[in-house]
Design an enzyme around this catalytic site. Structure first.
Site, PDB file in Angstrom:
ATOM      1  N   ARG A   1       0.523  -0.781  -0.065  1.00 20.26           N
ATOM      2  CA  ARG A   1       0.307   0.321  -0.076  1.00 20.26           C
ATOM      3  C   ARG A   1       0.703   1.272  -0.036  1.00 20.26           C
ATOM      4  O   ARG A   1       0.028   2.135  -0.311  1.00 20.26           O
ATOM      5  CB  ARG A   1      -0.975  -0.266   1.339  1.00 20.26           C
ATOM      6  CG  ARG A   1      -2.014  -1.140   1.412  1.00 20.26           C
ATOM      7  CD  ARG A   1      -3.388   0.074   1.906  1.00 20.26           C
ATOM      8  NE  ARG A   1      -4.858  -1.107   1.941  1.00 20.26           N
ATOM      9  CZ  ARG A   1      -4.980  -1.544   2.750  1.00 20.26           C
ATOM     10  NH1 ARG A   1      -4.720  -1.569   4.401  1.00 20.26           N
ATOM     11  NH2 ARG A   1      -5.817  -2.432   3.008  1.00 20.26           N
ATOM     12  N   ASP A   2       1.825   1.240   0.089  1.00 15.25           N
ATOM     13  CA  ASP A   2       3.284   2.705   0.330  1.00 15.25           C
ATOM     14  C   ASP A   2       4.341   2.453  -0.541  1.00 15.25           C
ATOM     15  O   ASP A   2       4.513   2.814   0.527  1.00 15.25           O
ATOM     16  CB  ASP A   2       2.411   3.292   1.294  1.00 15.25           C
ATOM     17  CG  ASP A   2       3.387   4.625   1.648  1.00 15.25           C
ATOM     18  OD1 ASP A   2       3.740   5.114   0.105  1.00 15.25           O
ATOM     19  OD2 ASP A   2       3.825   5.025   3.346  1.00 15.25           O
ATOM     20  N   LEU A   3       4.236   1.733  -1.798  1.00 10.37           N
ATOM     21  CA  LEU A   3       5.958   1.319  -1.988  1.00 10.37           C
ATOM     22  C   LEU A   3       6.520   2.858  -2.505  1.00 10.37           C
ATOM     23  O   LEU A   3       6.851   2.780  -3.373  1.00 10.37           O
ATOM     24  CB  LEU A   3       5.224   0.941  -3.110  1.00 10.37           C
ATOM     25  CG  LEU A   3       5.257  -1.155  -2.634  1.00 10.37           C
ATOM     26  CD1 LEU A   3       4.519  -1.890  -3.813  1.00 10.37           C
ATOM     27  CD2 LEU A   3       6.216  -1.207  -1.458  1.00 10.37           C
TER      28      LEU A   3
END
Length: 290
Positions: A186-188
């Site tokens: 979800r937060d690459l």
């Protein structure tokens, strides 16, 4: 002070750097007396601390399944997470004011490995990670959440009508929304990816937001950082590694990214009383509607 908290958990360290950009954790880079480099993650709120055990269990499941290094925690407590720094350095850092990344040009082998990692993550059976306690949701829940935010933002942020119409068309088009969710980070963003001296991807950090969700979630941050060309190259690598990317995935990524960088950011700013996020969202909305 964080050094006193660390000492209570058996770590005698000197703080070298503090990163305040995280919404959930304050991150301290530290060095012990023996020269060992540590990362100390300090939860900002009680509800964040409650999710720490979930992230630790998730890391244990994913560590042998992904072709990069993941943190191995040595302190896992409601007031502190601590682990030895992994090899490599973050590809880039967020701007502390705009919480945005500089537009980056990255080497092909970075995107090739990132595509491989995302494909491997999305192939992990959801049941294998659901037992860790991570957030389990599907594309329909994301769709409903965005629909709700669009309604809230229309009033709170005075959304331009052309953008509202555009996002309603996106929400109403079933082609964009898969039937089932997959494990996602979800937060690459680049500050969560570690690279070696050649620019090769070696590790992934900060799994606090991971869950079972629409696979589109793992391409939004790369688009913001690498631009449309970088997204195209990443999707090519993802497909080459076995990732299932339908013909509408690219458009889906573009719309989700634009929405989160404006409406979601602005509503977060209003909810948390951080005017800088509201101002940034409104400036981006104005630019997008020109």
């Amino acid at each position: 002070m964080i050094t006193e908290v660390a000492r209570e958990h058996g770590l005698d360290v000197r703080i070298n750097e503090v990163n305040e950009t995280g919404w959930d954790f304050r991150v301290h880079l530290a060095t012990a007396r023996d020269g060992t480099r540590w990362v100390l993650r300090e939860p900002r709120r009680a509800e964040v601390a409650e999710r720490i055990g979930t992230e630790e269990r998730l890391l244990a499941v994913l560590r042998p399944l992904l072709p990069v290094e993941l943190p191995r925690w040595e302190v896992c407590a409601p007031d502190l997470i601590a682990y030895r720094r992994l090899a490599g350095e973050p590809l880039a850092a967020e701007d502390p004011i705009t919480v945005a990344m500089p537009r980056l040009v990255v080497r092909e082998h970075y995107l090739a490995r990132l595509g491989e990692v995302i494909a491997a993550l999305h192939e992990v059976p959801p049941a294998a990670v659901a037992a860790t306690g991570i957030d389990v949701r599907g594309p329909e829940r994301l769709r409903a959440e965005i629909r709700s935010q669009l309604a809230d933002g229309g009033n709170a942020l005075d959304l331009p009508r052309p953008l509202v119409s555009r996002w309603r068309r996106w929400l109403d088009d079933d082609r964009h929304w898969p039937d089932e969710g997959v494990p996602v980070h979800r937060d690459l963003s680049p500050n969560h990816t570690l690279v070696d001296g050649t620019g090769a991807l070696t590790g992934l950090l900060d799994w606090a937001d991971a869950g079972i969700d629409d696979p589109v979630n793992d391409f939004a941050a790369p688009l913001a950082a690498f631009g449309p060309d970088g997204l195209d190259r990443l999707l090519t690598a993802y497909r080459a590694a076995g990732g299932r990317a339908g013909e509408t995935l690219r458009e889906h990524v573009v719309e989700l990214t634009a929405f989160r960088r404006t409406v979601s950011l602005g509503l977060h700013g209003l909810r948390t009383g951080q005017a800088r996020f509201v101002d940034l969202a409104r400036s981006r909305l104005a630019a997008a509607s020109r």
